[in-house]
Design an enzyme around this catalytic site. Structure first.
Site, short mmCIF file in Angstrom:
data_model
loop_
_atom_site.label_atom_id
_atom_site.label_comp_id
_atom_site.label_asym_id
_atom_site.label_seq_id
_atom_site.Cartn_x
_atom_site.Cartn_y
_atom_site.Cartn_z
CD GLU A 174 -2.77 3.85 -1.30
OE1 GLU A 174 -3.34 4.95 -1.15
OE2 GLU A 174 -1.89 3.43 -0.55
CG PHE A 185 -2.36 -0.06 0.93
CD1 PHE A 185 -2.95 -1.25 0.56
CD2 PHE A 185 -3.15 1.08 1.01
CE1 PHE A 185 -4.30 -1.32 0.27
CE2 PHE A 185 -4.52 1.02 0.72
CZ PHE A 185 -5.09 -0.18 0.35
CG HIS A 194 -10.52 8.58 1.23
ND1 HIS A 194 -11.58 7.72 0.98
CD2 HIS A 194 -9.55 7.82 1.78
CE1 HIS A 194 -11.25 6.50 1.39
NE2 HIS A 194 -10.03 6.54 1.89
CG HIS A 220 -8.44 7.39 -2.19
ND1 HIS A 220 -8.06 6.85 -3.40
CD2 HIS A 220 -8.19 6.43 -1.27
CE1 HIS A 220 -7.61 5.62 -3.19
NE2 HIS A 220 -7.68 5.34 -1.91
NE ARG A 267 -6.62 7.43 6.44
CZ ARG A 267 -6.99 6.38 5.72
NH1 ARG A 267 -6.52 5.18 5.97
NH2 ARG A 267 -7.84 6.52 4.71
NE ARG A 314 -4.75 6.32 0.42
CZ ARG A 314 -5.60 5.67 1.18
NH1 ARG A 314 -6.36 6.32 2.04
NH2 ARG A 314 -5.71 4.36 1.07
CD GLN A 326 -5.50 10.08 2.68
OE1 GLN A 326 -6.20 9.15 3.04
NE2 GLN A 326 -4.20 10.12 2.90
CG LEU A 381 -12.02 4.21 -2.35
CD1 LEU A 381 -11.17 5.46 -2.43
CD2 LEU A 381 -11.86 3.56 -1.00
C1 FAD Z 1 -14.81 4.12 0.92
C2 FAD Z 1 -13.79 4.09 2.02
C3 FAD Z 1 -12.79 3.11 2.01
C4 FAD Z 1 -11.83 3.08 3.03
N1 FAD Z 1 -10.86 2.10 3.00
C5 FAD Z 1 -9.96 2.02 4.03
C6 FAD Z 1 -9.01 0.97 4.10
O1 FAD Z 1 -8.98 0.06 3.25
N2 FAD Z 1 -8.14 0.95 5.13
C7 FAD Z 1 -8.14 1.90 6.10
O2 FAD Z 1 -7.33 1.84 7.01
N3 FAD Z 1 -9.05 2.91 6.06
C8 FAD Z 1 -9.96 2.99 5.06
N4 FAD Z 1 -10.88 4.01 5.05
C9 FAD Z 1 -10.97 4.89 6.20
C10 FAD Z 1 -11.67 4.17 7.35
O3 FAD Z 1 -12.55 3.22 6.83
C11 FAD Z 1 -12.45 5.14 8.25
O4 FAD Z 1 -11.60 6.17 8.67
C12 FAD Z 1 -12.96 4.40 9.47
O5 FAD Z 1 -13.69 3.24 9.09
C13 FAD Z 1 -13.82 5.26 10.38
O6 FAD Z 1 -14.26 4.46 11.44
P1 FAD Z 1 -14.95 5.10 12.73
O7 FAD Z 1 -15.11 4.01 13.72
O8 FAD Z 1 -14.17 6.28 13.15
O9 FAD Z 1 -16.34 5.62 12.23
P2 FAD Z 1 -17.45 5.07 11.21
O10 FAD Z 1 -17.21 3.68 10.77
O11 FAD Z 1 -17.60 6.12 10.17
O12 FAD Z 1 -18.72 5.02 12.13
C14 FAD Z 1 -19.29 6.19 12.70
C15 FAD Z 1 -20.43 5.76 13.58
O13 FAD Z 1 -20.91 6.89 14.29
C16 FAD Z 1 -22.32 6.91 14.24
N5 FAD Z 1 -22.74 8.30 14.43
C17 FAD Z 1 -22.30 9.41 13.81
N6 FAD Z 1 -22.92 10.49 14.30
C18 FAD Z 1 -23.76 10.06 15.25
C19 FAD Z 1 -24.68 10.69 16.13
N7 FAD Z 1 -24.88 12.01 16.12
N8 FAD Z 1 -25.40 9.91 16.99
C20 FAD Z 1 -25.24 8.57 17.02
N9 FAD Z 1 -24.38 7.92 16.22
C21 FAD Z 1 -23.65 8.67 15.34
C22 FAD Z 1 -22.66 6.31 12.91
O14 FAD Z 1 -23.99 5.83 12.89
C23 FAD Z 1 -21.63 5.18 12.85
O15 FAD Z 1 -22.09 4.07 13.57
C24 FAD Z 1 -11.85 4.05 4.05
C25 FAD Z 1 -12.85 5.01 4.06
C26 FAD Z 1 -13.79 5.06 3.05
C27 FAD Z 1 -14.81 6.16 3.07
#
Ligand code: FAD
Length: 591
Positions: A260, A124, A357, A247, A401, A291, A245, A257
């Site tokens: 990568e 990666f 992203h 992407h 990142r 990136r 970032q 998306l």
């Molecule tokens: C398309 C895509 C592909 C990616 N691929 C990768 C990868 O391969 N490898 C990597 O390391 N990273 C990757 N990333 C980045 C990574 O996936 C994210 O940064 C990470 O998953 C975020 O996780 P999180 O637990 O912070 O929040 P999230 O998984 O975004 O979850 C947020 C949670 O908060 C809840 N929430 C939000 N606001 C409220 C509220 N007001 N009240 C109650 N609940 C709320 C939502 O319902 C959800 O459950 C990718 C991101 C994207 C968008």
């Protein structure tokens, strides 16, 4: 307890976790297994959180494909962050990575396997062996659905541990007392339209990113920065929000998306002349440079007239990998390309453009996930409040990142915050502290104001104005003049946000109400982003100023802190000292 004036229903827990993504559920698992009463709130069903969309992998120096170690991983992360990452947190994350991944394996996460049964790892961007010598295969993958596998594994474990999920509940505001301690949240039960007070001895924000403040984004619609809005309104700073970032490979026109991991498997970027242009910009890492680097190179090719088709995109070629590899390692990518770009990558290249992203900045925390405030040169934890995952700035990603370091950040710091909370023994504190009525009233008034307005601006018009402004003023390349205009423009939109109204006042599952509340969170993030960016007169990581193209360590090797009140900025030093090893001093960033 103070006299209760409002009649809001109340519930009490040891811990309230806002967010059921990878970080929230890794943390809640630790808490529930320790026997604490835990409520996890989510706007959507847990396994629909944005983590489910993560494709490429989760990094850890397992060394399954060739020699690797955590110290190389640490070096790559510091360099990837353009030296803005805190080196204590980076050391912590990279050292913990193999354990955190093996733990997921033992939870039953279905990783791809090598012939010898070990976890399959792919290369990666920015991940190297021996301090930048050559790319290394460090990303542990479950095909191109790693986040999906991770989220479902964590959900099942939480169900087994009896975590209580509040599905389709939206947290509204943090509740603080006069000492500044956080005592829980107000929350909207979407199904009924009722507002509750959820009292907690510890509150964890795990609300994910805010990529939806831009028009072209790889993020889910729910990524509206609610946790950041809540923190900002509660008087807490937001850190380093000028760093977002792009992407390199969003499907042109759709934004969806393309991981990568495609380039990790051998895919290459071409301009209209069929030239593999990354060889010119990054002779060693080529298409697998970090990136920010690849996105700027693509933008440059397009600006200089070497874009494909109508000139607005470049293409990602992968047909040379062969149908079998594409079907085995990248099945969802093929599906996305067929559905959103109308090309089958087994035969034709995919049109791609850099797309918003990931937010590197967020709510500042230490390595235990405790939210920290900063005053007079002192960093102090805020009692009762933690932040983890994309909404937090811990800060391991600094100004940029590395791919697959986010999924890692979720599990390492989700677990670390969980352990820290367990160590405070909330179950032994007998009573919840009294919550001041004024804190609850503030939240109710805020909702009632939007609710009672019968004319004004439409939510979607205001949201679109914000997104177009961010897109125009805050892109891959920025100038101080454009950013200054961006600050004014977003201030203008903020005034419109104060005038939002919606016609449908019904209570049951009223999405108009939810969307209006989301915009009030997004605008805080947009204000923080434009203001922080307009003040940083250097280029570092993802913040690239055409009129200040150099990094300026003398003046700018420091974190930005933005406060909502008066849109005020402050700065704090970067932690250059790791926990046990020598510091990596700043040097030029070439690949
Ligand atoms: C398309 C895509 C592909 C990616 N691929 C990768 C990868 O391969 N490898 C990597 O390391 N990273 C990757 N990333 C980045 C990574 O996936 C994210 O940064 C990470 O998953 C975020 O996780 P999180 O637990 O912070 O929040 P999230 O998984 O975004 O979850 C947020 C949670 O908060 C809840 N929430 C939000 N606001 C409220 C509220 N007001 N009240 C109650 N609940 C709320 C939502 O319902 C959800 O459950 C990718 C991101 C994207 C968008």
């Amino acid at each position: 307890m103070a006299a209760v004036k409002n009649s809001l229903p109340r519930r009490q827990f040891d811990v309230v976790v806002v967010g059921a993504g990878g970080s929230g559920m890794r943390c809640s698992l630790q808490l529930a297994q320790a026997g604490l009463s835990v409520a996890v709130l989510s706007k959507v069903f847990p396994t629909r959180s944005h983590t489910v969309a993560a494709q490429g992998g989760v990094s850890a120096s397992l060394g399954n494909m060739s020699e690797d170690n955590w110290y190389w991983h640490m070096y790559d992360t510091v360099k990837g962050s353009d030296w803005l990452g805190d080196q204590d947190a980076i050391e912590f994350m990279c050292r913990e990575a193999p354990n955190a991944v093996y733990e997921l394996e033992h939870f039953g996460m279905p990783f791809d396997r090598n012939a010898d049964g070990t976890i399959y790892q792919r290369p990666f961007g920015g991940h190297t062996a021996n301090f930048g010598e050559k790319p290394v295969q460090r990303a542990c993958a479950a095909a191109d659905r790693t986040g999906h596998a991770m989220l479902h594994t964590l959900y099942q474990r939480n169900v087994a541990a009896r975590t209580q999920f509040f599905v389709e509940w939206m947290a509204l505001d943090l509740l603080r007392n006069e000492a500044g301690d956080v005592l829980g949240v107000t929350a909207l039960e979407m199904e009924t339209g009722e507002i509750y007070v959820l009292e907690a001895k510890q509150t964890v924000l795990a609300t994910g990113g805010a990529g939806r403040i831009w028009a072209a984004s790889t993020n889910a619609f729910i990524n509206t920065g609610d946790g950041l809005g809540m923190a900002a309104r509660a008087g807490l700073p937001l850190q380093d929000l000028e760093f977002w970032q792009f992407h390199p490979t969003g499907v042109a026109g759709a934004g969806v998306l393309i991981t990568e991991g495609v380039r990790g498997e051998g895919g290459i970027l071409l301009n209209k002349d069929g030239e593999r242009f990354m060889e010119r910009y990054a002779p060693t890492l080529k298409d697998l440079a970090p990136r920010d680097f690849v996105s700027r190179s693509m933008d440059q090719e397009i600006k200089e007239g070497r874009g494909c088709g109508d000139g607005s995109y470049v293409v990602l070629k992968l047909d040379h990998l062969g149908a079998e590899t594409i079907q085995k390692r990248l099945p969802s990518i093929r599906e996305i390309a067929i559905k959103f770009a109308n090309v089958d990558p087994i035969k034709d290249p995919i049109p791609v453009v850099p797309t918003i992203h990931y937010q590197m900045g967020g709510i500042p925390t230490n390595i235990y996930g405790q939210v920290v405030s900063y005053a007079n040169g002192e960093t102090t934890p805020v009692n009762g409040l933690y932040a983890i995952g994309e909404c937090a700035a811990t800060s391991v990603h600094g100004a940029n990142r590395l791919g697959t370091n986010s999924l890692l950040d979720l599990i390492v710091f989700g677990r670390s915050a969980g352990n820290h909370i367990v160590g405070t023994h909330p179950e032994k504190q007998h009573a919840h502290q009294p919550i001041p009525e004024s804190a609850i009233d503030y939240s109710l008034d805020r909702v009632n104001k939007i609710e009672s307005r019968t004319s004004g601006e439409k939510t979607q018009d205001v949201a679109n104005a914000m997104r177009m402004s961010m897109q125009h003023h805050c892109g891959v390349f920025r100038t101080l003049d454009l950013l200054a205009k961006g600050v004014d423009s977003i201030e203008g939109v903020a005034q419109q946000v104060d005038n939002i109204y919606f016609k449908d006042k019904s209570k049951v599952f009223n999405t108009a109400r939810v969307e209006a509340l989301e915009v009030s969170n997004m605008i805080e993030v947009a204000k923080a982003t434009t203001k922080s960016a307009a003040n940083r007169t250097e280029s570092r990581g993802a913040h690239a100023l055409s009129d200040h193209p150099e990094r300026d360590d003398e003046n700018w090797l420091r974190h930005t802190l933005w406060f909502s009140e008066g849109s005020r900025l402050e700065y704090k030093p970067v932690t250059m000292k790791p926990l046990t090893v020598d510091s990596f001093p700043p040097k030029a960033r070439t690949f």
